[in-house]
Design a protein around this motif. Structure first.
Motif, short mmCIF file in Angstrom:
data_model
loop_
_atom_site.label_atom_id
_atom_site.label_comp_id
_atom_site.label_asym_id
_atom_site.label_seq_id
_atom_site.Cartn_x
_atom_site.Cartn_y
_atom_site.Cartn_z
N TRP A 1 -1.87 -9.49 5.25
CA TRP A 1 -3.10 -9.75 4.47
C TRP A 1 -3.51 -11.21 4.65
O TRP A 1 -4.69 -11.51 4.87
CB TRP A 1 -2.81 -9.45 2.99
CG TRP A 1 -3.97 -9.61 2.07
CD1 TRP A 1 -4.85 -8.65 1.69
CD2 TRP A 1 -4.36 -10.82 1.38
NE1 TRP A 1 -5.78 -9.17 0.81
CE2 TRP A 1 -5.49 -10.50 0.60
CE3 TRP A 1 -3.87 -12.12 1.33
CZ2 TRP A 1 -6.14 -11.44 -0.21
CZ3 TRP A 1 -4.52 -13.06 0.54
CH2 TRP A 1 -5.64 -12.71 -0.21
N ASN B 1 -1.73 -9.00 -7.92
CA ASN B 1 -2.00 -7.56 -7.86
C ASN B 1 -0.97 -6.74 -8.64
O ASN B 1 -1.28 -5.64 -9.10
CB ASN B 1 -2.06 -7.09 -6.40
CG ASN B 1 -2.90 -5.87 -6.25
OD1 ASN B 1 -3.89 -5.68 -6.98
ND2 ASN B 1 -2.50 -4.97 -5.37
N ASP C 1 -2.48 -6.42 -12.02
CA ASP C 1 -3.65 -5.54 -12.10
C ASP C 1 -3.25 -4.06 -11.97
O ASP C 1 -3.75 -3.21 -12.71
CB ASP C 1 -4.66 -5.92 -11.00
CG ASP C 1 -5.18 -7.34 -11.20
OD1 ASP C 1 -4.90 -7.93 -12.27
OD2 ASP C 1 -5.82 -7.88 -10.28
N VAL C 2 -2.36 -3.77 -11.03
CA VAL C 2 -1.96 -2.37 -10.82
C VAL C 2 -1.10 -1.87 -11.99
O VAL C 2 -1.19 -0.71 -12.39
CB VAL C 2 -1.26 -2.19 -9.44
CG1 VAL C 2 -0.65 -0.81 -9.29
CG2 VAL C 2 -2.27 -2.45 -8.32
N ALA D 1 -3.48 -0.93 -14.66
CA ALA D 1 -4.16 0.33 -14.30
C ALA D 1 -3.24 1.52 -14.52
O ALA D 1 -3.66 2.56 -15.05
CB ALA D 1 -4.60 0.27 -12.83
N TRP E 1 -0.79 -4.49 0.56
CA TRP E 1 -0.55 -4.53 -0.89
C TRP E 1 -1.57 -5.35 -1.67
O TRP E 1 -2.10 -4.87 -2.68
CB TRP E 1 0.89 -4.97 -1.20
CG TRP E 1 1.04 -5.32 -2.65
CD1 TRP E 1 1.29 -6.54 -3.19
CD2 TRP E 1 0.88 -4.41 -3.77
NE1 TRP E 1 1.31 -6.47 -4.56
CE2 TRP E 1 1.05 -5.18 -4.94
CE3 TRP E 1 0.58 -3.05 -3.89
CZ2 TRP E 1 0.96 -4.62 -6.22
CZ3 TRP E 1 0.48 -2.49 -5.17
CH2 TRP E 1 0.67 -3.27 -6.31
N ASP F 1 -4.56 -5.68 -1.31
CA ASP F 1 -5.82 -4.92 -1.39
C ASP F 1 -5.65 -3.58 -2.10
O ASP F 1 -6.61 -2.83 -2.29
CB ASP F 1 -6.38 -4.64 0.01
CG ASP F 1 -6.91 -5.90 0.69
OD1 ASP F 1 -7.36 -6.81 -0.04
OD2 ASP F 1 -6.84 -5.96 1.93
N SER G 1 -5.68 -1.21 -4.84
CA SER G 1 -6.36 -1.35 -6.13
C SER G 1 -6.16 -0.11 -7.00
O SER G 1 -5.53 0.86 -6.59
CB SER G 1 -7.86 -1.55 -5.87
OG SER G 1 -8.35 -0.36 -5.28
N LYS G 2 -6.76 -0.16 -8.15
CA LYS G 2 -6.79 0.96 -9.09
C LYS G 2 -7.27 2.24 -8.37
O LYS G 2 -6.75 3.32 -8.59
CB LYS G 2 -7.76 0.57 -10.19
CG LYS G 2 -7.85 1.46 -11.36
CD LYS G 2 -8.72 0.75 -12.39
CE LYS G 2 -8.96 1.63 -13.59
NZ LYS G 2 -9.57 0.90 -14.70
N LYS G 3 -8.28 2.07 -7.50
CA LYS G 3 -8.83 3.21 -6.75
C LYS G 3 -7.74 3.85 -5.88
O LYS G 3 -7.61 5.08 -5.84
CB LYS G 3 -9.99 2.70 -5.86
CG LYS G 3 -10.60 3.76 -4.98
CD LYS G 3 -11.59 3.17 -3.98
CE LYS G 3 -10.87 2.66 -2.75
NZ LYS G 3 -11.72 2.03 -1.74
N HIS G 4 -6.92 3.02 -5.22
CA HIS G 4 -5.85 3.56 -4.37
C HIS G 4 -4.78 4.23 -5.22
O HIS G 4 -4.19 5.23 -4.81
CB HIS G 4 -5.24 2.45 -3.50
CG HIS G 4 -6.23 1.82 -2.58
ND1 HIS G 4 -6.77 0.58 -2.80
CD2 HIS G 4 -6.81 2.29 -1.45
CE1 HIS G 4 -7.62 0.30 -1.83
NE2 HIS G 4 -7.68 1.32 -1.00
#
Ligand code: IPE
Ligand code: IPE
Ligand code: MG
Length: 245
Positions: A26, A44, A47-48, A51, A216, A218, A220-223
């Motif tokens: 990254w 992250n 954040d994860v 989530a 990692w 990148d 996100s909640k979406k993943h």
């Protein structure tokens, strides 16, 4: 919009594990030093974790530093040994607010006494919390975990507390770092690599595996949603037949 379409029911895994891989790549993609990737990786985790808590996951294990990562150049290892301090400062407020409990899995003997104290302080500060349990695997290796378990069981046998024939799976599981966590349901590895790298080898026996082609920092909640959606589609048979367990 789709009046006849039934909402898809989602099964939330109780215990998810993530191999936090791809920090170096990254950073390289952005022309930054690898350490910048590790820094973004720490942010992250917070954040994860939030989530996952929001989705109702009970336990999240994250692989942050492996027993093999000591093989990296000293400058990188030195930076990674500052992670406990970063966990303490970067997660404090958000985790307090969201009732997140933090525990650590891994070898405690090789790290500095200062780091041991920080991990202990973070653990004690959140021990009473009722929300998601974040299990940070730091200087963790499955082989080391299993070796320690075997040594403890051997000590019980040699002191006469336990007979070899009486050893059960439960004795083994009680010696693993995960003894107080629900069984592992879903193991996610971002970064495109498709291997376990000495992570949760015992616990992953019947976990669903999910490999994501995203680095990692990148992820996100979406993943996380995508991984859980894929998990929902899986048929966990545990060696039985379809629909039975
Ligand atoms: C994961 O990212 C963090 C650790 C292993 C400490 P990497 O540092 O392995 O990143 P890549 O795999 O080189 O991109
Ligand atoms: C696994 O990643 C360990 C962690 C993410 C902490 P590595 O980058 O160390 O794994 P390999 O070397 O690609 O197998
Ligand atoms: Mg890597």
């Amino acid at each position: 919009m789709f009046p006849n379409k039934k909402p898809k029911s989602i099964t939330i895994p109780e215990h998810i594990a993530i191999i936090l891989d791809g920090n170096g790549r990254w950073a390289a993609k952005r022309g930054l030093p690898r350490t910048a990737g590790h820094q973004a990786g720490v942010e992250n985790i917070r954040d994860v974790t939030l989530a996952a808590a929001e989705m109702g996951v009970k336990a999240l294990s994250v692989f942050a530093f492996s027993t093999e990562n000591w093989l990296r150049p000293a400058s990188e290892v030195d930076f990674l040994m500052k992670l406990p301090k970063a966990f303490e400062t970067r997660f404090k407020d958000a985790f307090e607010k969201h009732d997140i409990r933090v525990m650590f899995s891994g070898r405690k003997t090789k790290m500095s006494s200062e780091n041991r104290e920080i991990l202990e302080r973070i653990t004690q500060r959140s021990v009473h919390r009722q929300g998601l349990v974040l299990n940070i695997c730091f200087d963790y290796g499955s082989h080391e975990e299993i070796l320690q378990a075997v040594q403890h069981i051997a000590q019980k046998v040699s002191s006469g507390e336990l007979k070899p024939d009486d050893i059960t799976f439960s004795h083994i599981e009680q010696e693993l770092y995960t003894k107080d966590l629900p069984p592992l349901d879903l193991l996610i590895r971002p970064s495109g690599e498709q291997r376990l790298s000495n992570f949760m080898l015992y616990q992953a026996a019947y976990a669903e595996l999910y490999f994501a082609d995203v680095l990692w920092p990148d992820f996100s909640k979406k993943h996380l949603h995508q991984a859980i959606e894929a998990y929902t589609q899986r048929d966990r048979r545990y060696g039985g037949l379809k629909g039975t367990s």
